[in-house]
Design an enzyme around this catalytic site. Structure first.
Site, PDB file in Angstrom:
ATOM      1  N   ASP A   1      22.465  58.551  14.544  1.00 45.69           N
ATOM      2  CA  ASP A   1      21.713  58.204  13.343  1.00 45.69           C
ATOM      3  C   ASP A   1      22.248  56.899  12.751  1.00 45.69           C
ATOM      4  O   ASP A   1      23.323  56.877  12.147  1.00 45.69           O
ATOM      5  CB  ASP A   1      21.821  59.338  12.318  1.00 45.69           C
TER       6      ASP A   1
ATOM      7  N   ASP B   1      16.223  52.697  11.988  1.00 43.31           N
ATOM      8  CA  ASP B   1      16.822  54.028  11.845  1.00 43.31           C
ATOM      9  C   ASP B   1      16.586  54.867  13.099  1.00 43.31           C
ATOM     10  O   ASP B   1      15.487  55.369  13.334  1.00 43.31           O
ATOM     11  CB  ASP B   1      16.231  54.734  10.624  1.00 43.31           C
TER      12      ASP B   1
END
Length: 505
Positions: free
Chosen positions: A110, A328
């Site tokens: 992440d 992201d």
């Protein structure tokens, strides 16, 4: 006495043994005998005074950081599993080894958050099984000989990780956190310091088993999608640029360069490459990061379909407190602000409406396609500051949701952002090399077959590189040992001579 040829294994053993033997050199100047100098030693912490253990741990961390600085510029390689396909997995994850003895945890990659956290053994409501075909692991600090809880009085809690998410409940005195993610899920827990074990590539064909103490989260409560067993994972590996991210912790001590890279495979079984280091590829283009942002914000300036810019005001992409464009890897799809989303969908639909059948499925714009995507759908380009363009193939803005009426059903994989932030997720990040050069404050990318090996810089800013396809090797290479052999034998002979009283002229 008969001469004999020493086996190579025996010589290697001698070389390694000799390298561990102490060598002392005594120098006498003139005829006067050497005098002994006595150096007085003082305790850093007097015996007659009680010392807070947190101060001792803080002092040890400084000491360990100095020791670990001898491994500057190594590359750390992480295996990658998972897929960008939301109908299969919809996330990419890797393995980390924490504690002593090391325990393996599967954690989601992440880039939109900072902290590495894993599920605590004390979490009673967390998922116990996973539909991803992995066995879930739980962290138990009492089972690790190198683990300790970060207390509220620890300098680490009051300085480096003091954020809005940090909490210090007086009843427990544990440095705690509470994170909320963009999809509505969240986690609460406390910070732990323990050893992260990894294989570090130090040079051509040279891999060392390494470890370093890091601070990470131990989750005691989870909410939202994190509680669902179908895609349950052991935790999240935050690769953000904050002080508490693993990349920041290791690079600040000189253990790894301040850059990391990934190549996420989009087709087949997924997977890919993840390294703490810089992937080298001549076709990489770079765009500067927007400074002073909590996420990896880029200046998206325009979107073009088939080479034609869409009628979008560039101001909708400008970075402010609640607007901008971020990269992201923890987001599966891609989200565009409304003023960009509507022109994009309308233009794609108008471009292909003569060759495919547009339909609306579950509120999403979809298409019945009987031919190859590349023959029907146009290329899309995202244009960023600095002249960097991200070219998207149809498979990188469409998702296949099945078949109907004998044709493949492809739907727009972009979603309308609920707020003013556009998010580029795995759908567009896949099948590309991405380099997060935090030292130079820029992000670069290039199309790439992520099933192939890559060249990775061993030391930041230098031309020396290794092939990531060799990162699965373990221990020293034979060639490196043979290079050390003459030095080791020389040291061994010097020690033997010293022990027998022989003096060199």
């Amino acid at each position: 006495m008969r001469a004999f040829a020493a086996p190579a294994q025996f010589l290697i053993f001698l070389a390694l043994a000799a390298l561990t033997l102490p060598v002392s050199v005594v120098v006498h100047c003139g005829a006067a005998p050497p005098r002994t100098t006595v150096l007085p030693l003082q305790r850093a912490f007097p015996l007659d005074r009680r010392v807070d253990p947190d101060l001792l741990r803080a002092r040890d961390r400084v000491r360990h950081a100095r020791i670990l600085q001898t491994v500057v510029g190594g590359v750390v390689d992480f295996s990658v599993e998972g897929s960008s396909d939301p109908l299969r997995i919809g996330l990419y994850f890797t393995k980390v080894k924490l504690g002593s003895p090391p325990k393996v945890f599967n954690v989601q990659i992440d880039t939109g958050s900072d902290v590495l956290w894993v599920t605590c053994s004390s979490c009673s409501d967390c998922p116990q099984t996973s539909g991803l075909g992995i066995e879930l692991s739980f962290f138990d600090s009492s089972s690790s000989s190198t683990s300790y809880l970060v207390s509220c009085s620890d300098p680490l809690c009051t300085s480096q990780i003091q954020t809005m998410s940090t909490e210090c409940p007086p009843q427990s005195n544990q440095c705690s956190y509470s994170f909320q993610y963009g999809d509505g899920s969240g986690t609460t827990g406390h910070y732990v310091s323990d050893v992260l074990s990894f294989d570090m590539v130090m040079g051509q064909s040279l891999i060392a088993n390494s470890s370093a103490p890091v601070v990470f989260g131990c989750s005691t409560y989870q909410s939202g999608d994190l509680t669902k067993s179908d895609k349950a994972i052991d935790g999240i590996f935050g690769f953000g640029g904050g002080d508490l991210s693993v990349i920041s912790q290791l690079s600040s001590r000189g253990i790894t360069p301040k850059v990391f890279s990934h190549c996420l495979r989009g087709d087949g079984s997924g997977g890919g490459i993840m390294v703490l280091g810089e992937i080298l590829e001549p076709s990489i283009v770079y765009s500067p990061l927007v400074p002073s942002q909590p996420h990896y914000n880029l200046n998206l300036q325009s979107i073009a379909v088939n080479g034609q810019p869409l009628p979008i005001d560039p101001a909708v992409f400008a970075t402010t407190n609640n607007r901008g464009t971020i990269i992201d890897s923890g987001t599966t799809l891609t989200y565009l602000v409304e003023d960009a989303f509507d022109p994009f969908v309308n233009t794609i639909t108008a471009t292909v409406s003569q060759t495919v059948t547009p339909i609306i499925s579950k509120g999403r714009q979809c298409f019945l396609v009987s031919s190859r995507l590349s023959e029907t759908f146009p290329p899309v380009s995202l244009n960023f500051l600095g002249g960097a363009t991200m070219l998207l193939k149809p498979e990188e803005y469409l998702i296949n949701v099945g078949f109907t009426e004998g044709a493949a059903l492809w739907c727009i994989g972009f979603e309308k952002a609920q707020e003013g932030v556009s998010i580029l997720g795995d759908l567009v990040l896949k099948d590309k090399i991405f380099v997060y050069d935090l030292a130079r404050q820029r992000i670069g990318w290039a199309p790439y077959d992520c099933s192939m090996s890559v060249n990775v810089s061993v030391t930041s800013g230098k031309d020396e590189f290794i092939n990531a396809g060799q990162l699965s090797m373990s221990s020293f290479s034979r060639d490196m040992l043979l290079e050390l052999l003459p030095i080791g034998l020389l040291i061994l002979l010097m020690n033997v001579a010293r022990a027998t009283g022989f003096h060199f002229l």
